[in-house]
Write an enzyme that holds these catalytic residues in place. Structure first.
Site, PDB file in Angstrom:
ATOM      1  N   ALA A  66     -76.910  -5.096  41.511  1.00  0.00           N
ATOM      2  CA  ALA A  66     -75.468  -5.237  41.312  1.00  0.00           C
ATOM      3  C   ALA A  66     -74.778  -4.668  42.547  1.00  0.00           C
ATOM      4  CB  ALA A  66     -75.054  -4.474  40.059  1.00  0.00           C
ATOM      5  N   GLY A 111     -80.065  -5.029  39.313  1.00  0.00           N
ATOM      6  CA  GLY A 111     -79.634  -6.307  38.740  1.00  0.00           C
ATOM      7  C   GLY A 111     -80.471  -7.492  39.205  1.00  0.00           C
ATOM      8  N   GLU A 114     -83.481  -7.413  37.061  1.00  0.00           N
ATOM      9  CA  GLU A 114     -83.015  -7.798  35.715  1.00  0.00           C
ATOM     10  C   GLU A 114     -82.777  -9.304  35.627  1.00  0.00           C
ATOM     11  OE1 GLU A 114     -79.938  -4.758  36.071  1.00  0.00           O
ATOM     12  OE2 GLU A 114     -80.562  -3.943  34.141  1.00  0.00           O
ATOM     13  N   GLU A 134     -81.504   2.426  39.564  1.00  0.00           N
ATOM     14  CA  GLU A 134     -80.174   2.885  39.139  1.00  0.00           C
ATOM     15  C   GLU A 134     -80.070   4.399  39.050  1.00  0.00           C
ATOM     16  OE1 GLU A 134     -81.782   0.324  37.839  1.00  0.00           O
ATOM     17  OE2 GLU A 134     -80.410  -1.367  37.688  1.00  0.00           O
TER      18      GLU A 134
HETATM   19  N1  CAA Z   1     -74.760  -3.713  46.681  1.00  0.00           N
HETATM   20  C1  CAA Z   1     -73.920  -3.909  47.731  1.00  0.00           C
HETATM   21  N2  CAA Z   1     -74.362  -4.061  49.000  1.00  0.00           N
HETATM   22  C2  CAA Z   1     -75.689  -3.998  49.212  1.00  0.00           C
HETATM   23  C3  CAA Z   1     -76.619  -3.786  48.162  1.00  0.00           C
HETATM   24  C4  CAA Z   1     -76.094  -3.659  46.843  1.00  0.00           C
HETATM   25  N3  CAA Z   1     -76.879  -3.512  45.772  1.00  0.00           N
HETATM   26  N4  CAA Z   1     -77.850  -3.763  48.687  1.00  0.00           N
HETATM   27  C5  CAA Z   1     -77.717  -3.949  50.005  1.00  0.00           C
HETATM   28  N5  CAA Z   1     -76.416  -4.090  50.338  1.00  0.00           N
HETATM   29  C6  CAA Z   1     -75.843  -4.295  51.661  1.00  0.00           C
HETATM   30  C7  CAA Z   1     -75.861  -3.019  52.476  1.00  0.00           C
HETATM   31  O1  CAA Z   1     -74.760  -2.195  52.167  1.00  0.00           O
HETATM   32  C8  CAA Z   1     -75.810  -3.577  53.884  1.00  0.00           C
HETATM   33  O2  CAA Z   1     -74.485  -3.945  54.159  1.00  0.00           O
HETATM   34  P1  CAA Z   1     -73.856  -3.605  55.627  1.00  0.00           P
HETATM   35  O3  CAA Z   1     -74.698  -4.409  56.592  1.00  0.00           O
HETATM   36  O4  CAA Z   1     -72.448  -4.088  55.529  1.00  0.00           O
HETATM   37  O5  CAA Z   1     -74.004  -2.138  55.822  1.00  0.00           O
HETATM   38  C9  CAA Z   1     -76.611  -4.868  53.786  1.00  0.00           C
HETATM   39  O6  CAA Z   1     -76.643  -5.212  52.396  1.00  0.00           O
HETATM   40  C10 CAA Z   1     -78.058  -4.719  54.248  1.00  0.00           C
HETATM   41  O7  CAA Z   1     -78.633  -3.636  53.529  1.00  0.00           O
HETATM   42  P2  CAA Z   1     -79.385  -2.390  54.261  1.00  0.00           P
HETATM   43  O8  CAA Z   1     -78.807  -2.169  55.612  1.00  0.00           O
HETATM   44  O9  CAA Z   1     -79.376  -1.247  53.296  1.00  0.00           O
HETATM   45  O10 CAA Z   1     -80.846  -3.021  54.421  1.00  0.00           O
HETATM   46  P3  CAA Z   1     -82.221  -2.214  54.469  1.00  0.00           P
HETATM   47  O11 CAA Z   1     -83.257  -3.194  54.881  1.00  0.00           O
HETATM   48  O12 CAA Z   1     -82.084  -0.955  55.259  1.00  0.00           O
HETATM   49  O13 CAA Z   1     -82.506  -1.780  52.946  1.00  0.00           O
HETATM   50  C11 CAA Z   1     -82.629  -2.104  50.573  1.00  0.00           C
HETATM   51  C12 CAA Z   1     -82.712  -2.762  51.975  1.00  0.00           C
HETATM   52  C13 CAA Z   1     -83.798  -1.142  50.380  1.00  0.00           C
HETATM   53  C14 CAA Z   1     -82.680  -3.223  49.547  1.00  0.00           C
HETATM   54  C15 CAA Z   1     -81.280  -1.334  50.483  1.00  0.00           C
HETATM   55  O14 CAA Z   1     -80.227  -2.198  50.871  1.00  0.00           O
HETATM   56  C16 CAA Z   1     -80.967  -0.815  49.104  1.00  0.00           C
HETATM   57  O15 CAA Z   1     -81.537   0.182  48.691  1.00  0.00           O
HETATM   58  N6  CAA Z   1     -80.041  -1.488  48.398  1.00  0.00           N
HETATM   59  C17 CAA Z   1     -79.598  -1.030  47.093  1.00  0.00           C
HETATM   60  C18 CAA Z   1     -80.645  -1.291  46.027  1.00  0.00           C
HETATM   61  C19 CAA Z   1     -80.176  -0.742  44.710  1.00  0.00           C
HETATM   62  O16 CAA Z   1     -80.032   0.441  44.521  1.00  0.00           O
HETATM   63  N7  CAA Z   1     -79.967  -1.662  43.760  1.00  0.00           N
HETATM   64  C20 CAA Z   1     -79.529  -1.293  42.408  1.00  0.00           C
HETATM   65  C21 CAA Z   1     -78.037  -1.432  42.326  1.00  0.00           C
HETATM   66  S1  CAA Z   1     -77.414  -0.756  40.819  1.00  0.00           S
HETATM   67  C22 CAA Z   1     -77.592  -1.994  39.675  1.00  0.00           C
HETATM   68  O17 CAA Z   1     -78.143  -3.032  39.932  1.00  0.00           O
HETATM   69  C23 CAA Z   1     -76.974  -1.665  38.319  1.00  0.00           C
HETATM   70  C24 CAA Z   1     -77.275  -2.634  37.247  1.00  0.00           C
HETATM   71  O18 CAA Z   1     -78.358  -2.704  36.706  1.00  0.00           O
HETATM   72  C25 CAA Z   1     -76.184  -3.429  36.710  1.00  0.00           C
END
Ligand code: CAA
Length: 260
Positions: A66, A111, A114, A134
């Site tokens: 998400a 998400g 999921e 999360e």
């Molecule tokens: N939401 C918004 N933006 C996201 C994102 C997310 N879930 N995941 C990645 N992005 C964005 C980053 O902010 C980044 O944007 P910018 O270039 O503008 O800075 C871009 O995508 C590229 O990401 P990274 O630079 O972080 O890429 P990376 O290769 O270094 O890492 C990754 C990749 C490990 C997937 C890392 O992006 C990450 O950890 N993302 C978040 C994963 C996460 O925690 N997901 C769970 C979200 S909570 C949820 O989903 C709740 C639910 O159940 C409803």
């Protein structure tokens, strides 16, 4: 219809639906979820579509979760509405008449994991990674993860993943039954299309009724589920494809199904 965050292509009887926000690793914000809900209505009505493939844009991520930048400032009510939108959309996907195959081409986190779990079948590339991170953000899984993950892999393994937020590689995901098959990234879509086309070649009503029996039946007790299966089985005898399929077997030829 035109979509901002989705791509929809048809490959014969197979529709390929791509979540297309590569700059945010295809993260799901509320606009994308709303578009997904609309395209699912469109696909559900389209009888020319026999199977749907769901994937993410680019070579790095299926869906990285998400959208954290949108969630960051949510009030409790906004959080609840966001979860409800995710639930309704993913349930619509799960109950779509046609089978849906997730082609997981990279990160499937939060998400994203999921959404993959709401698909009927998951195929993945060698670089795919799965997890429910999360708790590392101070959140719980909010799009069905606390419910579908235990149902898919068992309560113990699901609890470990949901309590640690650990991210697992594709071999571990395969080992615990989260994905059916693993392919090199370069051949993932080709292999997914092959599977989709094999399914699209079977009697469409029977495939859709099988999906309904699996999805509806899995939430019933065994007696109710078997009663539902008997109704579904009986219903197949109202189709031309049943006559064609059984007659073709007896006549030792390939059946030609019409989807009726
Ligand atoms: N939401 C918004 N933006 C996201 C994102 C997310 N879930 N995941 C990645 N992005 C964005 C980053 O902010 C980044 O944007 P910018 O270039 O503008 O800075 C871009 O995508 C590229 O990401 P990274 O630079 O972080 O890429 P990376 O290769 O270094 O890492 C990754 C990749 C490990 C997937 C890392 O992006 C990450 O950890 N993302 C978040 C994963 C996460 O925690 N997901 C769970 C979200 S909570 C949820 O989903 C709740 C639910 O159940 C409803």
């Amino acid at each position: 219809m035109e979509y901002t965050n989705l791509l929809l292509e048809k490959n014969g009887a197979v529709a390929v639906l791509t979540i297309n926000r590569p700059k945010a690793l295809n993260a799901l914000n509320s606009d994308t979820l709303s578009e997904l809900s609309t395209v699912l209505d469109e696909l559900g009505r389209d009888s020319s579509v026999k199977v749907v493939i769901l994937t993410g844009s680019g070579e790095k991520a299926f869906i990285a979760g998400a959208d954290i930048s949108q969630m960051k400032d949510f009030s409790p009510m906004e959080g609840r509405r966001f979860a409800q939108l995710g639930h309704a959309t993913f349930r619509k996907l799960e109950l779509l008449p046609q089978p849906v195959i997730a082609a997981v081409n990279g990160f499937a986190l939060g998400g994203g994991c999921e959404l993959a779990m709401a698909c009927d079948i998951r195929l993945a590339s060698e670089n795919a990674k799965f997890g429910q991170p999360e708790v590392t953000l101070g959140l719980t899984a909010g799009f069905g993860g606390t419910q579908r993950l235990p149902r898919l892999v068992g309560t113990g393994l699901a609890s470990e993943l949901l309590f640690t937020g650990d991210v697992i590689d594709v071999q571990e995901a395969y080992r615990i039954g989260l994905v059916n098959h693993v392919y090199p990234l370069a051949t993932l879509m080709e292999e997914t299309l092959k599977l989709a086309k094999r399914m699209a070649g079977r009697a469409p009503v029977a495939v859709q009724l099988s999906k309904s029996a699996i999805q509806r039946g899995s939430n019933m007790d065994l007696d109710s589920a078997q009663a539902y299966e008997a109704e579904v089985f009986g219903l197949t005898f109202s189709t031309k494809d049943q006559i064609e399929g059984c007659t073709a077997f007896v006549e030792k030829r390939k059946p030609i199904f019409e989807g009726r």
